[in-house]
Design an enzyme around this catalytic site. Structure first.
Site, PDB file in Angstrom:
ATOM      1  N   TYR A   1       1.800  -8.164  -9.134  1.00 33.87           N
ATOM      2  CA  TYR A   1       1.192  -6.947  -9.678  1.00 33.87           C
ATOM      3  C   TYR A   1       1.423  -5.769  -8.737  1.00 33.87           C
ATOM      4  O   TYR A   1       1.900  -5.933  -7.614  1.00 33.87           O
ATOM      5  CB  TYR A   1      -0.297  -7.159  -9.949  1.00 33.87           C
TER       6      TYR A   1
ATOM      7  N   LYS B   1       2.929  -9.357  -3.420  1.00 36.14           N
ATOM      8  CA  LYS B   1       1.698  -8.909  -4.087  1.00 36.14           C
ATOM      9  C   LYS B   1       1.448  -9.830  -5.291  1.00 36.14           C
ATOM     10  O   LYS B   1       1.685  -9.478  -6.453  1.00 36.14           O
ATOM     11  CB  LYS B   1       1.809  -7.428  -4.477  1.00 36.14           C
TER      12      LYS B   1
ATOM     13  N   GLU C   1      -5.603  -8.314   7.851  1.00 31.89           N
ATOM     14  CA  GLU C   1      -5.889  -7.117   7.042  1.00 31.89           C
ATOM     15  C   GLU C   1      -7.259  -7.245   6.405  1.00 31.89           C
ATOM     16  O   GLU C   1      -8.045  -8.114   6.780  1.00 31.89           O
ATOM     17  CB  GLU C   1      -4.778  -6.915   5.998  1.00 31.89           C
TER      18      GLU C   1
ATOM     19  N   LEU D   1       0.221  -7.594   3.518  1.00 28.83           N
ATOM     20  CA  LEU D   1       0.943  -6.843   2.488  1.00 28.83           C
ATOM     21  C   LEU D   1       1.491  -5.557   3.118  1.00 28.83           C
ATOM     22  O   LEU D   1       0.759  -4.880   3.853  1.00 28.83           O
ATOM     23  CB  LEU D   1      -0.012  -6.489   1.338  1.00 28.83           C
TER      24      LEU D   1
HETATM   25  N1  PLP Z   1      -3.431  -5.596   1.679  1.00 30.28           N
HETATM   26  C1  PLP Z   1      -3.894  -6.197   0.584  1.00 30.28           C
HETATM   27  C2  PLP Z   1      -4.244  -7.654   0.647  1.00 30.28           C
HETATM   28  C3  PLP Z   1      -4.061  -5.470  -0.617  1.00 30.28           C
HETATM   29  O1  PLP Z   1      -4.521  -6.096  -1.721  1.00 30.28           O
HETATM   30  C4  PLP Z   1      -3.755  -4.093  -0.627  1.00 30.28           C
HETATM   31  C5  PLP Z   1      -3.911  -3.295  -1.845  1.00 30.28           C
HETATM   32  O2  PLP Z   1      -4.371  -3.753  -2.845  1.00 30.28           O
HETATM   33  C6  PLP Z   1      -3.294  -3.496   0.552  1.00 30.28           C
HETATM   34  C7  PLP Z   1      -3.129  -4.276   1.684  1.00 30.28           C
HETATM   35  C8  PLP Z   1      -2.960  -2.030   0.601  1.00 30.28           C
HETATM   36  O3  PLP Z   1      -1.805  -1.757  -0.138  1.00 30.28           O
HETATM   37  P1  PLP Z   1      -1.556  -0.305  -0.763  1.00 30.28           P
HETATM   38  O4  PLP Z   1      -1.770   0.672   0.335  1.00 30.28           O
HETATM   39  O5  PLP Z   1      -0.147  -0.342  -1.206  1.00 30.28           O
HETATM   40  O6  PLP Z   1      -2.539  -0.139  -1.869  1.00 30.28           O
END
Ligand code: PLP
Length: 290
Positions: free
Chosen positions: A34, A149, A182, A206
Site C-alpha cells: 500500500y 510497505k 521506528e 520503511l
Molecule cells: N514507518 C512506518 C512503519 C510507516 O508505516 C510509515 C508511514 O505510514 C512511515 C515509517 C513514514 O513513511 P512516510 O513518511 O512515507 O509516510
C-alpha cells in the site's frame, strides 16, 4: 457527511458499492502492498517519491505494477477532484488478487486487486503543537523486510494497542540489540546538540517520504542531518525526539516512558523544521503548477 467515491479495479463507485472477493489474497494472506500520499490544496505531495516506493514494494513481493506512472496519476487526480477537501490523504492498496482455491503458492496469472480512496487531511491538533505526544519504547517484533510497505500490519496494530493500554499515543520500536528502528507508523528522529539524528535506511525500517523531505529541508538550511544507529539508552538524554510520517509530518515527543523529554515541551529545532516544512509544501505546490 460527504459521500465518498472509491476506485476499485478500473471503476469509480460509491464506497458502499465497493466489493472484494473473500478469496482475495489481500484478505486471506495480507498478500499486498500500500501507499499513503498526502494531498495539499488539491495536489499530490512528493508523488514521484511515493510512486518509486510503491514500485519498490511491488517488486519486493513479486507483484507486477498494474498501472504505469501516468495511469496512476490520472486515477488519483480524478479521485482527488471528486472530493471537496483542500487537503486529503490517499490510501491505495494493491493485493495479488483473488485465487480459488486458497493456496499459499500464488497462481502465475492472477489479476491484482487495485483499490484507492481518499480522506480529509486534518491539520495537527493545537494540543500536539503545544504539548507534543507521549510514547513508550517497545520491542520491535516485525519481520526482516520492513522496507516493503506491506499490508501485513499486525505487529504495528498490536503496538498501537499497547500504547493505548499504557495511556500514551505511540511507541518507539527497539530491536533485540537495543537499537531504535521506528514508530508504529512513522520514522523516528532524535535531536542532540543541534543535529537531527535518525537510523540509517535498511531492511528494518520503511524509507519514509517525510524522512526524505526532512533530510532535504535540513540540508538546504544547514541543519546537520545524521544517519546512524540510535541506542535506546541515548533517548533519555535527547534534546528532542520526533516521529515523522506523511499524515502527521513531524510530531514532537514530549514524554518517553513516563519521563519528560528535555524540558517536556516541543523543541526549538522541531519548531523551526515545522515552519520550514510548511514553506516547502507551498514551494513544491507552486513549482508543480507552473
Ligand atoms: N514507518 C512506518 C512503519 C510507516 O508505516 C510509515 C508511514 O505510514 C512511515 C515509517 C513514514 O513513511 P512516510 O513518511 O512515507 O509516510
Amino acid at each position: 457527511m460527504t459521500l465518498q467515491t472509491v476506485y476499485l479495479n478500473g471503476d469509480f463507485m460509491p464506497m458502499e458499492q465497493a466489493r472484494i472477493s473473500p478469496l482475495d489474497r489481500g484478505f486471506l494472506f495480507a498478500d499486498g502492498v500500500y501507499e499513503v500520499i498526502p494531498v495539499y490544496q488539491g495536489q499530490l505531495f512528493e508523488w514521484e517519491a511515493h510512486y518509486q516506493r510503491l514500485e519498490n514494494s511491488l517488486a519486493g513481493v513479486f507483484i507486477n505494477n498494474p498501472m504505469d506512472n501516468q495511469a496512476w496519476l490520472s486515477v488519483l487526480q480524478q479521485l482527488i477532484s471528486l472530493h471537496p477537501w483542500q487537503d486529503q490523504f490517499i490510501y491505495l492498496q494493491i493485493s495479488r488478487g483473488q485465487q480459488i482455491p486458497r493456496d499459499h503458492l500464488p497462481q502465475a496469472d492472477l489479476i491484482p486487486t487495485v483499490f484507492a480512496y481518499t480522506n480529509p487531511l486534518k491539520p495537527l491538533a493545537d494540543s500536539i503543537i503545544s504539548h507534543g505526544i507521549k510514547v513508550i519504547t517497545l520491542e520491535d517484533i516485525r519481520w526482516q523486510r520492513c522496507d516493503i510497505k506491506s499490508i501485513a500490519l499486525l505487529p504495528n496494530v498490536m503496538a498501537k494497542m499497547q500504547a493505548q493500554a499504557a495511556g500514551v499515543d505511540d511507541v518507539i520500536l527497539v530491536n533485540q540489540q537495543g537499537y531504535v528502528t521506528e514508530g508504529s507508523a512513522s520514522n523516528m528522529m532524535m535531536v542532540k546538540a543541534g543535529e537531527i539524528i535518525t537510523p540509517p535506511l535498511s531492511a528494518h525500517i520503511l524509507p519514509g517520504v517525510t524522512r526524505q523531505v526532512i533530510e532535504k529541508i535540513a540540508n538546504r538550511h544547514h541543519i546537520p542531518f545524521i544517519e546512524r544507529e540510535i541506542h535506546q539508552t541515548e533517548l533519555d538524554s535527547a534534546d528532542e525526539l520526533w516521529l515523522a510520517s506523511s499524515t502527521k509530518e513531524a510530531l514532537p515527543i514530549c514524554q518517553l516512558n513516563g519521563q519528560p523529554v528535555a524540558d517536556g515541551q516541543p523543541g526549538a529545532i522541531w519548531k523551526q523544521l515545522r515552519q520550514l516544512y510548511q514553506n516547502y509544501k507551498i514551494q513544491t505546490r507552486t513549482r508543480s503548477t507552473i
